[in-house]
Design a protein around this motif. Structure first.
Motif, PDB file in Angstrom:
ATOM      1  N   GLU A 120       8.151  -2.800 -10.724  1.00 50.49           N
ATOM      2  CA  GLU A 120       8.785  -1.942 -11.500  1.00 50.49           C
ATOM      3  C   GLU A 120       9.928  -2.258 -12.404  1.00 50.49           C
ATOM      4  O   GLU A 120       9.798  -1.730 -13.964  1.00 50.49           O
ATOM      5  CB  GLU A 120       9.295  -0.276 -11.063  1.00 50.49           C
ATOM      6  N   ILE A 121      10.247  -3.435 -11.703  1.00 53.14           N
ATOM      7  CA  ILE A 121      11.747  -4.495 -12.526  1.00 53.14           C
ATOM      8  C   ILE A 121      10.753  -5.009 -14.141  1.00 53.14           C
ATOM      9  O   ILE A 121      11.390  -5.493 -14.813  1.00 53.14           O
ATOM     10  CB  ILE A 121      12.157  -5.043 -11.944  1.00 53.14           C
ATOM     11  N   GLN A 122       9.759  -5.954 -12.930  1.00 50.21           N
ATOM     12  CA  GLN A 122       8.917  -6.141 -14.187  1.00 50.21           C
ATOM     13  C   GLN A 122       8.420  -4.991 -15.430  1.00 50.21           C
ATOM     14  O   GLN A 122       8.229  -6.150 -17.026  1.00 50.21           O
ATOM     15  CB  GLN A 122       7.553  -7.217 -13.474  1.00 50.21           C
ATOM     16  N   LYS A 123       7.702  -4.094 -14.986  1.00 52.26           N
ATOM     17  CA  LYS A 123       7.423  -3.364 -15.947  1.00 52.26           C
ATOM     18  C   LYS A 123       8.840  -2.939 -17.000  1.00 52.26           C
ATOM     19  O   LYS A 123       8.001  -2.605 -18.259  1.00 52.26           O
ATOM     20  CB  LYS A 123       6.621  -2.646 -15.764  1.00 52.26           C
ATOM     21  N   GLU A 270      21.950  11.522  -3.685  1.00 53.99           N
ATOM     22  CA  GLU A 270      20.742  11.537  -2.640  1.00 53.99           C
ATOM     23  C   GLU A 270      19.906  11.398  -4.170  1.00 53.99           C
ATOM     24  O   GLU A 270      20.031  12.213  -5.053  1.00 53.99           O
ATOM     25  CB  GLU A 270      20.317  12.482  -1.712  1.00 53.99           C
ATOM     26  N   PHE A 271      18.997  10.738  -3.249  1.00 54.70           N
ATOM     27  CA  PHE A 271      17.529  10.297  -4.699  1.00 54.70           C
ATOM     28  C   PHE A 271      16.072  11.357  -4.070  1.00 54.70           C
ATOM     29  O   PHE A 271      15.591  10.959  -2.818  1.00 54.70           O
ATOM     30  CB  PHE A 271      17.606   9.429  -4.563  1.00 54.70           C
ATOM     31  N   VAL A 272      15.931  13.080  -4.748  1.00 51.38           N
ATOM     32  CA  VAL A 272      15.251  13.908  -3.362  1.00 51.38           C
ATOM     33  C   VAL A 272      13.736  13.469  -4.531  1.00 51.38           C
ATOM     34  O   VAL A 272      13.883  13.427  -5.474  1.00 51.38           O
ATOM     35  CB  VAL A 272      16.030  14.528  -3.209  1.00 51.38           C
ATOM     36  N   SER A 273      12.711  12.654  -3.457  1.00 50.91           N
ATOM     37  CA  SER A 273      11.284  13.052  -4.415  1.00 50.91           C
ATOM     38  C   SER A 273      11.148  14.352  -4.828  1.00 50.91           C
ATOM     39  O   SER A 273      11.696  15.663  -4.677  1.00 50.91           O
ATOM     40  CB  SER A 273      10.423  12.889  -3.145  1.00 50.91           C
ATOM     41  N   PHE A 325      10.100   6.012  -3.353  1.00 49.47           N
ATOM     42  CA  PHE A 325       9.939   4.724  -3.954  1.00 49.47           C
ATOM     43  C   PHE A 325      10.068   4.420  -4.620  1.00 49.47           C
ATOM     44  O   PHE A 325      10.744   3.778  -5.648  1.00 49.47           O
ATOM     45  CB  PHE A 325       9.989   3.788  -2.913  1.00 49.47           C
ATOM     46  N   THR A 326       8.602   4.497  -5.171  1.00 46.28           N
ATOM     47  CA  THR A 326       8.390   4.628  -6.734  1.00 46.28           C
ATOM     48  C   THR A 326       8.441   4.443  -8.113  1.00 46.28           C
ATOM     49  O   THR A 326       9.179   4.500  -8.756  1.00 46.28           O
ATOM     50  CB  THR A 326       6.323   4.848  -6.986  1.00 46.28           C
ATOM     51  N   GLU A 327       9.666   6.671  -7.440  1.00 43.08           N
ATOM     52  CA  GLU A 327       9.942   6.708  -9.057  1.00 43.08           C
ATOM     53  C   GLU A 327      11.124   6.574  -8.728  1.00 43.08           C
ATOM     54  O   GLU A 327      12.126   6.396  -9.898  1.00 43.08           O
ATOM     55  CB  GLU A 327      10.540   8.657  -8.093  1.00 43.08           C
ATOM     56  N   TYR A 328      12.145   6.159  -8.000  1.00 40.80           N
ATOM     57  CA  TYR A 328      13.147   5.345  -7.271  1.00 40.80           C
ATOM     58  C   TYR A 328      13.370   4.407  -7.967  1.00 40.80           C
ATOM     59  O   TYR A 328      13.851   3.976  -8.688  1.00 40.80           O
ATOM     60  CB  TYR A 328      13.963   5.425  -5.743  1.00 40.80           C
ATOM     61  N   SER A 329      12.708   2.984  -7.899  1.00 43.95           N
ATOM     62  CA  SER A 329      12.150   1.783  -8.621  1.00 43.95           C
ATOM     63  C   SER A 329      12.097   2.110  -9.596  1.00 43.95           C
ATOM     64  O   SER A 329      12.313   1.095 -10.572  1.00 43.95           O
ATOM     65  CB  SER A 329      11.173   1.634  -7.596  1.00 43.95           C
TER      66      SER A 329
END
Length: 343
Positions: A120-123, A270-273, A325-329
Motif C-alpha cells: 500500500e505504501i508503494q501504491k 480505534e480503527f474499526v473495520s 489491515f488493508t483498509e488501515y494500510s
C-alpha cells in the motif's frame, strides 16, 4: 464546466488529506515527525510488532454528573436527610475468540500484514525497500546484532501455551523489535545514532517502526445511571459487533533527517473495520470453561461472569483480519505521503 470539475477535484484532494491527518497524530498534514519525513521518498519496515487479541475484557464506567449530584444533595436536604454522594456504576463484557488459530497461523498472518503495508505504501507513490534485501546490507548487521535478543524475548511470550490468553505478540519474518513508547531510552544514545548514520548512507531510506494491536470484535456498551436520594439504579445495553478493529497503534520514524522522537506518533482513535465477518456470538458457560482450561495451562479462572464466545472459522478470521489491515494500510500510506511529499 471544466472549472467546476477542477473545483470538485481540489475539494476531494483536500478532503482526503484532512481525513488522513485526522486518523493519525504526529505526522500527516501537520505533526512533529514531518521535519524528519519531509522529502523522504523511500522507506522500509524493520519493526512491526503485532498483538493479536484472543481474550478481551471491555468495561465502561458511568459517573454521576456534578449537576445531578448537586440536585440530589439539595433534594435530600429539603427533606431533612443527607445524600450519600456522587454515584457511579459500570458494565463489563468479556469476549473469547474461538477460531482454531494456532501460533503458526498468527505468524503467517503477521507476514501477510507486513507485505500488505509495503504494497500500500508503494501504491501510494513511495519506494519500499524489502527487508529481505535490507537484512543483507553490511550496515544493517549491527542493528540486527543489537536488537535480536530483545526480539527473542518479546517473541518468546508468544508460545503455543499462551494462544488464547490475552495478546499474542508476533513479528513478521525479517523484522525486529527495536523499541516502543514504553522504552526508557529510544535508540540508545550516540552509539545508536552513529549506527543509524551508516545504515542511512547505504539505504538512503527511512525506517517505519510499527506497534499495533488487533482485536477480533467491537463491543459497544451504553451504561445509564439514574442516581437519586435513596440510591441508584443502573441499566446497561450491550452490543457485540462481528467487526475487527485496531485498538492500539504507535509508530516511530527514523530517517536521514532525524528520529526517533521522544513521543511516538499514534492512531487517534480505534480503527474499526467497515465489513462484518461471519461468526456465531453466544454465551455458554460450559464451553467457556472448556476454552479457559485449554487456554490457561496452570489455573483457569471461574466463569461466573458469563463471557461471550466469538466463534468463527479460521478462514473467516484470517480474511477479516486482512481486510481490516488493508483498509488501515491504505490510510497510513495516504498519511505518510502527506507528511513526506506535502500533498
Amino acid at each position: 464546466m471544466s472549472k467546476f470539475i477542477l473545483s470538485v477535484f481540489l475539494f476531494a484532494v483536500s478532503a482526503n488529506a484532512l481525513i488522513a491527518q485526522e486518523l493519525f497524530n504526529g505526522f500527516g498534514a501537520k505533526g512533529f515527525y514531518n521535519k524528519s519525513l519531509k522529502s523522504q521518498e523511500s522507506f522500509y519496515i524493520p519493526q512491526m510488532q503485532i498483538g493479536f487479541e484472543t481474550y478481551v475484557e471491555t468495561k465502561e464506567v458511568k459517573n454521576e454528573s456534578g449537576l445531578s449530584s448537586f440536585a440530589n444533595t439539595m433534594a435530600a436536604h429539603s427533606k431533612g436527610g443527607q445524600y450519600g454522594g456522587k454515584q457511579s456504576s459500570s458494565a463489563r463484557v468479556t469476549t473469547i475468540l474461538n477460531a482454531g488459530m494456532e501460533l503458526e497461523d498468527f505468524q503467517v498472518l503477521a507476514n501477510d500484514f507486513h507485505v500488505i503495508l509495503e504494497n500500500e505504501i508503494q501504491k501510494a507513490g513511495l519506494t519500499i525497500l524489502k527487508m529481505e534485501d535490507v537484512n543483507k546490507m553490511e550496515s544493517f548487521q549491527k542493528v540486527k546484532e543489537k536488537y535480536s535478543d530483545k526480539t527473542d524475548k518479546k517473541q518468546s511470550k508468544a508460545n503455543p501455551d499462551d494462544v488464547g490468553f490475552g495478546t499474542i505478540k508476533v513479528y513478521p519474518s525479517n523484522t525486529l523489535f527495536m523499541f516502543d513508547e514504553s522504552s526508557m531510552m529510544k535508540g540508545g544514545g550516540p552509539a545508536f545514532y552513529g549506527m543509524m548514520k551508516k545504515v542511512h548512507s547505504e539505504t538512503n531510506a527511512g525506517m517505519i517502526l510499527q506497534n499495533l494491536t488487533i482485536d477480533f470484535s467491537t463491543v459497544e456498551l451504553d451504561v445509564q445511571l439514574d442516581a437519586g436520594v435513596k440510591g441508584k439504579s443502573t441499566t446497561a445495553e450491550m452490543k457485540i459487533l462481528p467487526k475487527m478493529r485496531i485498538t492500539y497503534n504507535t509508530m516511530d520514524f527514523i530517517t536521514p533527517k532525524g528520529g526517533p522522537n521522544s513521543a511516538p506518533a499514534s492512531l487517534v482513535g480505534e480503527f474499526v473495520s467497515d465489513k462484518e465477518y461471519n461468526a456465531k456470538i453466544y454465551s455458554d458457560k460450559n464451553k467457556a470453561e472448556s476454552l479457559f482450561k485449554q487456554f490457561f495451562s496452570l489455573s483457569a479462572p471461574n466463569v461466573d461472569f458469563d463471557p461471550r464466545i466469538i466463534e468463527m472459522s479460521k478462514e473467516d478470521y484470517i480474511a477479516a483480519a486482512k481486510h481490516l489491515f488493508t483498509e488501515y494500510s491504505k490510510e497510513f500510506a495516504k498519511t505518510l505521503v502527506v507528511g513526506a511529499k506535502g500533498k
